[in-house]
Design a protein around this motif. Structure first.
Motif, short mmCIF file in Angstrom:
data_model
loop_
_atom_site.label_atom_id
_atom_site.label_comp_id
_atom_site.label_asym_id
_atom_site.label_seq_id
_atom_site.Cartn_x
_atom_site.Cartn_y
_atom_site.Cartn_z
N CYS A 1 25.25 93.17 -71.62
CA CYS A 1 26.12 92.72 -72.70
C CYS A 1 27.06 91.64 -72.16
O CYS A 1 27.09 91.36 -70.97
CB CYS A 1 26.94 93.89 -73.26
N VAL A 2 27.82 91.06 -73.07
CA VAL A 2 28.87 90.12 -72.70
C VAL A 2 30.19 90.84 -72.92
O VAL A 2 30.49 91.29 -74.02
CB VAL A 2 28.81 88.84 -73.56
N ARG A 3 30.97 90.98 -71.85
CA ARG A 3 32.28 91.65 -71.96
C ARG A 3 33.36 90.59 -72.14
O ARG A 3 33.47 89.67 -71.33
CB ARG A 3 32.57 92.49 -70.75
N VAL A 4 34.10 90.71 -73.23
CA VAL A 4 35.17 89.75 -73.52
C VAL A 4 36.52 90.45 -73.49
O VAL A 4 36.65 91.61 -73.91
CB VAL A 4 34.96 89.05 -74.88
N LYS A 5 37.50 89.73 -72.99
CA LYS A 5 38.88 90.22 -73.00
C LYS A 5 39.67 89.29 -73.91
O LYS A 5 39.65 88.06 -73.74
CB LYS A 5 39.46 90.21 -71.60
N VAL A 6 40.33 89.85 -74.90
CA VAL A 6 41.04 89.06 -75.91
C VAL A 6 42.44 89.61 -76.12
O VAL A 6 42.78 90.69 -75.63
CB VAL A 6 40.25 89.06 -77.25
N THR A 7 43.22 88.87 -76.89
CA THR A 7 44.59 89.32 -77.17
C THR A 7 44.65 90.29 -78.34
O THR A 7 45.67 90.97 -78.52
CB THR A 7 45.49 88.11 -77.47
N ASP A 8 43.55 90.39 -79.12
CA ASP A 8 43.58 91.25 -80.31
C ASP A 8 42.15 91.70 -80.63
O ASP A 8 41.37 90.94 -81.21
CB ASP A 8 44.18 90.48 -81.49
N ASP B 1 32.56 94.96 -75.60
CA ASP B 1 31.23 94.54 -75.17
C ASP B 1 30.46 94.02 -76.37
O ASP B 1 30.41 94.69 -77.42
CB ASP B 1 30.47 95.70 -74.53
N ILE B 2 29.86 92.85 -76.23
CA ILE B 2 29.04 92.25 -77.28
C ILE B 2 27.59 92.31 -76.83
O ILE B 2 27.24 91.75 -75.79
CB ILE B 2 29.46 90.79 -77.56
N PHE B 3 26.75 92.99 -77.60
CA PHE B 3 25.35 93.16 -77.23
C PHE B 3 24.50 92.04 -77.82
O PHE B 3 23.60 92.26 -78.63
CB PHE B 3 24.86 94.54 -77.68
N ALA B 4 24.82 90.82 -77.40
CA ALA B 4 24.13 89.62 -77.86
C ALA B 4 24.59 88.48 -76.95
O ALA B 4 25.36 88.70 -76.00
CB ALA B 4 24.47 89.33 -79.32
N VAL C 1 35.59 86.02 -70.16
CA VAL C 1 34.24 86.35 -70.61
C VAL C 1 33.38 86.58 -69.37
O VAL C 1 33.42 85.79 -68.42
CB VAL C 1 33.62 85.22 -71.45
N SER C 2 32.61 87.68 -69.34
CA SER C 2 31.73 87.94 -68.20
C SER C 2 30.50 88.71 -68.65
O SER C 2 30.55 89.46 -69.64
CB SER C 2 32.47 88.74 -67.12
N ILE D 1 34.08 98.30 -79.01
CA ILE D 1 35.46 98.12 -78.57
C ILE D 1 35.75 99.12 -77.45
O ILE D 1 35.56 100.33 -77.62
CB ILE D 1 36.46 98.32 -79.73
N ILE D 2 36.20 98.62 -76.32
CA ILE D 2 36.48 99.49 -75.17
C ILE D 2 37.94 99.95 -75.17
O ILE D 2 38.22 101.13 -74.98
CB ILE D 2 36.16 98.75 -73.86
N ASP D 3 38.86 99.00 -75.37
CA ASP D 3 40.29 99.33 -75.43
C ASP D 3 40.99 98.25 -76.24
O ASP D 3 40.34 97.51 -76.99
CB ASP D 3 40.89 99.47 -74.02
N ASP D 4 42.30 98.14 -76.11
CA ASP D 4 43.06 97.18 -76.91
C ASP D 4 42.76 95.72 -76.56
O ASP D 4 43.07 94.82 -77.34
CB ASP D 4 44.57 97.42 -76.74
#
Length: 304
Positions: free
Chosen positions: A228-235, A259-262, A283-284, A252-255
């Motif tokens: 997957c693509v793991r993204v960290k965002v502000t919201d 993980d985006i499965f695409a 993004v990783s 959604i993992i936490d706040d």
């Protein structure tokens, strides 16, 4: 679904220490059940309890539908074999003599089946060689042969590949798969070598602090650990709205993380999030294995 072993809120106290703390688990018939936990999490305590070596402080378990409090449980245990901590073998006897000794202990009428057992575990040609001169892998396989005397259909293995060299690990893996697939034996196996366990297990029970924190099939684990693509965002709430609009599967993992499965178009994703007043922080690519999943499930640290 049929179950070989079911436990209900099993508890084991040692003075002020709870080795098991309301443990509930279910081992499906025909499965290779990977029992995963740190040292001190309660794995061996559970195994010793099922084998009748220790007794619960509270709670209960069923073996083939027979409760541990039922007088018939001793007879039912004849349907299981176990290698707990170290193989139960006599070092001054050959492989054949060890099996003959076990046959005598079990009151079996003759030694028919010993050749078949030795062949099954790859020890047919050891002759009069004493087991004290065996490699660790050979001793482990002999211990399994001893556990298989009486033709059980449930086998419990406590850390069977611990300390083995790469060749020994391969031989043990092939034996476990053969016992399960060709001999229809349900296997409960605890192991610290999680990468190897992931190659054979059909089901998993994750134990932490004397409790089962998650049970799942190998298919469910694969879905949890897929790329997957793991993204960290502000919201992440804004991220969820955007991903819903893009019809993308996500978790959604936490706040801050999801993980985006695409394989999203990052530019398009960033622009859509900007409209929602949300920023991408990182993004990783992410591809979790069994060990990584276990750590994320129970956290760091130790039970000891």
């Amino acid at each position: 679904m049929d179950y070989v072993l079911r436990t209900n809120a099993l508890t084991k106290h040692y003075k002020d220490f709870k080795a098991l703390n309301g443990l509930t688990m279910n081992v499906p018939k025909g499965s290779i059940y990977g029992f995963v936990g740190r040292n001190g999490a309660g794995k061996t305590t559970l195994i010793r309890m099922v084998c009748g070596i220790q007794f619960p402080t509270d709670g209960s378990f069923e073996l083939y539908g027979v409760k541990n409090s039922d007088p018939k449980i001793s007879e039912t245990r004849r349907r299981m074999g176990a290698v707990v901590e170290t193989p139960s073998i006599l070092p001054y006897l050959s492989a054949r003599k060890n099996l003959e000794m076990q046959y005598d202990i079990m009151g079996m009428p003759d030694y028919n089946g010993i050749d078949e057992l030795l062949d099954l575990v790859g020890l047919k040609n050891t002759g009069s060689k004493l087991s004290r001169d065996f490699s660790l892998g050979m001793r482990q396989r002999l211990g399994i042969a001893v556990a298989l005397c009486g033709k059980p259909d449930f086998l419990v293995l406590d850390e069977p590949i611990n300390g083995l060299d790469p060749q020994g690990i391969i031989e043990m893996r092939e034996l476990i798969l053969k016992l399960n697939r060709e001999n229809n034996i349900t296997i409960l196996i605890s192991s610290h070598i999680l990468d190897e366990l992931s190659k054979i297990a059909t089901h998993y029970g994750f134990i932490n602090g004397g409790q089962i924190v998650r049970e799942m099939s190998a298919e469910e684990l694969e879905n949890e650990c897929r790329k997957c693509v793991r993204v960290k965002v502000t919201d992440t709430a804004a991220l969820a709205r955007v991903l819903d609009g893009m019809d993308m599967e996500y978790k959604i993992i936490d706040d801050e993380q999801a993980d985006i499965f695409a394989s999203p178009n990052i530019t398009k994703l960033a622009f859509s999030l900007w409209e929602e007043k949300c920023e991408i922080l990182s993004v990783s690519e992410h591809d979790e294995n069994l060990e990584g999943f276990f750590i994320s499930l129970v956290g760091g640290g130790s039970n000891e």
